[in-house]
Design a protein around this motif. Structure first.
Motif, PDB file in Angstrom:
ATOM      1  N   MET A   1      93.580 -37.502  -7.689  1.00 13.38           N
ATOM      2  CA  MET A   1      93.046 -38.333  -6.641  1.00 13.38           C
ATOM      3  C   MET A   1      92.801 -39.732  -7.195  1.00 13.38           C
ATOM      4  O   MET A   1      92.234 -39.890  -8.264  1.00 13.38           O
ATOM      5  CB  MET A   1      91.729 -37.745  -6.127  1.00 13.38           C
ATOM      6  N   ILE A   2      93.205 -40.726  -6.449  1.00 11.44           N
ATOM      7  CA  ILE A   2      92.971 -42.115  -6.831  1.00 11.44           C
ATOM      8  C   ILE A   2      92.030 -42.728  -5.806  1.00 11.44           C
ATOM      9  O   ILE A   2      92.328 -42.728  -4.614  1.00 11.44           O
ATOM     10  CB  ILE A   2      94.288 -42.915  -6.885  1.00 11.44           C
ATOM     11  N   PRO A   3      90.875 -43.211  -6.249  1.00 16.59           N
ATOM     12  CA  PRO A   3      89.912 -43.791  -5.312  1.00 16.59           C
ATOM     13  C   PRO A   3      90.364 -45.161  -4.835  1.00 16.59           C
ATOM     14  O   PRO A   3      91.228 -45.794  -5.447  1.00 16.59           O
ATOM     15  CB  PRO A   3      88.648 -43.919  -6.160  1.00 16.59           C
ATOM     16  N   PHE A   4      89.789 -45.614  -3.726  1.00 17.51           N
ATOM     17  CA  PHE A   4      90.035 -46.984  -3.294  1.00 17.51           C
ATOM     18  C   PHE A   4      89.574 -47.873  -4.438  1.00 17.51           C
ATOM     19  O   PHE A   4      88.462 -47.710  -4.933  1.00 17.51           O
ATOM     20  CB  PHE A   4      89.244 -47.285  -2.022  1.00 17.51           C
ATOM     21  N   PRO A   5      90.428 -48.765  -4.891  1.00 13.95           N
ATOM     22  CA  PRO A   5      90.066 -49.574  -6.077  1.00 13.95           C
ATOM     23  C   PRO A   5      88.730 -50.305  -5.927  1.00 13.95           C
ATOM     24  O   PRO A   5      88.530 -51.052  -4.969  1.00 13.95           O
ATOM     25  CB  PRO A   5      91.218 -50.571  -6.187  1.00 13.95           C
ATOM     26  N   ALA A   6      87.832 -50.049  -6.847  1.00 15.66           N
ATOM     27  CA  ALA A   6      86.503 -50.652  -6.801  1.00 15.66           C
ATOM     28  C   ALA A   6      86.579 -52.170  -6.851  1.00 15.66           C
ATOM     29  O   ALA A   6      85.750 -52.845  -6.254  1.00 15.66           O
ATOM     30  CB  ALA A   6      85.646 -50.114  -7.944  1.00 15.66           C
ATOM     31  N   ARG A   7      87.581 -52.711  -7.536  1.00 15.71           N
ATOM     32  CA  ARG A   7      87.677 -54.167  -7.647  1.00 15.71           C
ATOM     33  C   ARG A   7      88.076 -54.815  -6.326  1.00 15.71           C
ATOM     34  O   ARG A   7      88.017 -56.022  -6.175  1.00 15.71           O
ATOM     35  CB  ARG A   7      88.648 -54.547  -8.751  1.00 15.71           C
ATOM     36  N   LYS A   8      88.459 -54.001  -5.335  1.00 15.14           N
ATOM     37  CA  LYS A   8      88.836 -54.524  -4.022  1.00 15.14           C
ATOM     38  C   LYS A   8      87.739 -54.312  -2.983  1.00 15.14           C
ATOM     39  O   LYS A   8      87.922 -54.626  -1.822  1.00 15.14           O
ATOM     40  CB  LYS A   8      90.136 -53.880  -3.566  1.00 15.14           C
ATOM     41  N   ARG A   9      86.629 -53.795  -3.415  1.00 17.04           N
ATOM     42  CA  ARG A   9      85.495 -53.599  -2.510  1.00 17.04           C
ATOM     43  C   ARG A   9      84.710 -54.910  -2.437  1.00 17.04           C
ATOM     44  O   ARG A   9      83.585 -55.026  -2.939  1.00 17.04           O
ATOM     45  CB  ARG A   9      84.613 -52.453  -2.996  1.00 17.04           C
ATOM     46  N   ILE A  10      85.333 -55.888  -1.814  1.00 17.87           N
ATOM     47  CA  ILE A  10      84.814 -57.256  -1.822  1.00 17.87           C
ATOM     48  C   ILE A  10      83.393 -57.346  -1.267  1.00 17.87           C
ATOM     49  O   ILE A  10      82.545 -58.034  -1.833  1.00 17.87           O
ATOM     50  CB  ILE A  10      85.765 -58.211  -1.058  1.00 17.87           C
ATOM     51  N   GLY A  11      83.123 -56.651  -0.177  1.00 17.25           N
ATOM     52  CA  GLY A  11      81.777 -56.698   0.396  1.00 17.25           C
ATOM     53  C   GLY A  11      80.727 -56.216  -0.579  1.00 17.25           C
ATOM     54  O   GLY A  11      79.683 -56.848  -0.745  1.00 17.25           O
ATOM     55  N   GLU A  12      80.997 -55.097  -1.231  1.00 16.99           N
ATOM     56  CA  GLU A  12      80.043 -54.549  -2.204  1.00 16.99           C
ATOM     57  C   GLU A  12      79.928 -55.454  -3.424  1.00 16.99           C
ATOM     58  O   GLU A  12      78.840 -55.631  -3.979  1.00 16.99           O
ATOM     59  CB  GLU A  12      80.457 -53.151  -2.633  1.00 16.99           C
ATOM     60  N   ILE A  13      81.034 -56.034  -3.836  1.00 16.64           N
ATOM     61  CA  ILE A  13      81.028 -56.941  -4.988  1.00 16.64           C
ATOM     62  C   ILE A  13      80.172 -58.165  -4.688  1.00 16.64           C
ATOM     63  O   ILE A  13      79.304 -58.549  -5.485  1.00 16.64           O
ATOM     64  CB  ILE A  13      82.467 -57.352  -5.359  1.00 16.64           C
ATOM     65  N   LEU A  14      80.397 -58.768  -3.534  1.00 14.51           N
ATOM     66  CA  LEU A  14      79.636 -59.963  -3.167  1.00 14.51           C
ATOM     67  C   LEU A  14      78.155 -59.656  -2.983  1.00 14.51           C
ATOM     68  O   LEU A  14      77.298 -60.440  -3.390  1.00 14.51           O
ATOM     69  CB  LEU A  14      80.215 -60.590  -1.897  1.00 14.51           C
ATOM     70  N   GLN A  15      77.856 -58.501  -2.393  1.00 12.35           N
ATOM     71  CA  GLN A  15      76.465 -58.102  -2.200  1.00 12.35           C
ATOM     72  C   GLN A  15      75.768 -57.913  -3.545  1.00 12.35           C
ATOM     73  O   GLN A  15      74.647 -58.391  -3.743  1.00 12.35           O
ATOM     74  CB  GLN A  15      76.397 -56.814  -1.385  1.00 12.35           C
ATOM     75  N   ALA A  16      76.423 -57.234  -4.459  1.00 11.42           N
ATOM     76  CA  ALA A  16      75.832 -57.010  -5.785  1.00 11.42           C
ATOM     77  C   ALA A  16      75.650 -58.332  -6.528  1.00 11.42           C
ATOM     78  O   ALA A  16      74.602 -58.558  -7.145  1.00 11.42           O
ATOM     79  CB  ALA A  16      76.698 -56.057  -6.597  1.00 11.42           C
ATOM     80  N   ALA A  17      76.648 -59.196  -6.483  1.00 12.26           N
ATOM     81  CA  ALA A  17      76.553 -60.491  -7.170  1.00 12.26           C
ATOM     82  C   ALA A  17      75.414 -61.325  -6.593  1.00 12.26           C
ATOM     83  O   ALA A  17      74.642 -61.943  -7.338  1.00 12.26           O
ATOM     84  CB  ALA A  17      77.876 -61.240  -7.077  1.00 12.26           C
ATOM     85  N   GLN A  18      75.289 -61.328  -5.274  1.00  7.22           N
ATOM     86  CA  GLN A  18      74.214 -62.091  -4.624  1.00  7.22           C
ATOM     87  C   GLN A  18      72.850 -61.541  -5.031  1.00  7.22           C
ATOM     88  O   GLN A  18      71.953 -62.297  -5.399  1.00  7.22           O
ATOM     89  CB  GLN A  18      74.368 -62.042  -3.104  1.00  7.22           C
ATOM     90  N   ALA A  19      72.713 -60.236  -4.980  1.00  2.00           N
ATOM     91  CA  ALA A  19      71.430 -59.616  -5.343  1.00  2.00           C
ATOM     92  C   ALA A  19      71.082 -59.900  -6.802  1.00  2.00           C
ATOM     93  O   ALA A  19      69.930 -60.236  -7.111  1.00  2.00           O
ATOM     94  CB  ALA A  19      71.479 -58.111  -5.084  1.00  2.00           C
ATOM     95  N   LEU A  20      72.066 -59.780  -7.686  1.00  2.00           N
ATOM     96  CA  LEU A  20      71.801 -60.042  -9.106  1.00  2.00           C
ATOM     97  C   LEU A  20      71.449 -61.501  -9.354  1.00  2.00           C
ATOM     98  O   LEU A  20      70.636 -61.804 -10.238  1.00  2.00           O
ATOM     99  CB  LEU A  20      72.999 -59.628  -9.954  1.00  2.00           C
ATOM    100  N   SER A  21      72.041 -62.406  -8.593  1.00  2.00           N
ATOM    101  CA  SER A  21      71.739 -63.829  -8.782  1.00  2.00           C
ATOM    102  C   SER A  21      70.310 -64.166  -8.374  1.00  2.00           C
ATOM    103  O   SER A  21      69.755 -65.173  -8.811  1.00  2.00           O
ATOM    104  CB  SER A  21      72.733 -64.700  -8.014  1.00  2.00           C
ATOM    105  N   GLU A  22      69.723 -63.308  -7.554  1.00  2.00           N
ATOM    106  CA  GLU A  22      68.357 -63.530  -7.084  1.00  2.00           C
ATOM    107  C   GLU A  22      67.324 -62.773  -7.905  1.00  2.00           C
ATOM    108  O   GLU A  22      66.125 -62.909  -7.670  1.00  2.00           O
ATOM    109  CB  GLU A  22      68.245 -63.116  -5.611  1.00  2.00           C
ATOM    110  N   LYS A  23      67.774 -61.963  -8.845  1.00  2.00           N
ATOM    111  CA  LYS A  23      66.875 -61.147  -9.659  1.00  2.00           C
ATOM    112  C   LYS A  23      66.979 -61.573 -11.125  1.00  2.00           C
ATOM    113  O   LYS A  23      67.927 -62.237 -11.507  1.00  2.00           O
ATOM    114  CB  LYS A  23      67.242 -59.670  -9.540  1.00  2.00           C
ATOM    115  N   SER A  24      66.013 -61.138 -11.895  1.00  2.00           N
ATOM    116  CA  SER A  24      66.077 -61.391 -13.335  1.00  2.00           C
ATOM    117  C   SER A  24      65.355 -60.268 -14.068  1.00  2.00           C
ATOM    118  O   SER A  24      64.621 -59.485 -13.466  1.00  2.00           O
ATOM    119  CB  SER A  24      65.450 -62.746 -13.681  1.00  2.00           C
TER     120      SER A  24
END
Length: 69
Positions: A1-24
């Motif tokens: 089984m090959i999962p949907f490529p995680a690197r193409k989950r743009i919404g999740e990537i952007l959400q995580a990046a935004q959240a991390l940019s607001e945290k420390s």
């Protein structure tokens, strides 16, 4: 089984990046560990082999952190 490529989950990537940019510090660490643990659990529950799961998580992390720099 090959999962949907995680690197193409743009919404999740952007959400995580935004959240991390607001945290420390510990907040950022806890958030990131939660994101990765959740993704790992979903992939493993779907029957994705561990080596593929870990590879996908690394690719996802690369995409998230490339947006932070």
């Amino acid at each position: 089984m090959i999962p949907f490529p995680a690197r193409k989950r743009i919404g999740e990537i952007l959400q995580a990046a935004q959240a991390l940019s607001e945290k420390s510090g510990r907040d950022a660490d806890h958030y990131w560990k939660f994101v990765i643990a959740t993704m790992r659990s979903r992939l493993m529950a779907a029957g994705v082999p561990r080596e593929v799961t870990e590879s996908e998580l690394r690719k996802f992390a690369d995409e998230v952190f490339s947006r932070l720099s």
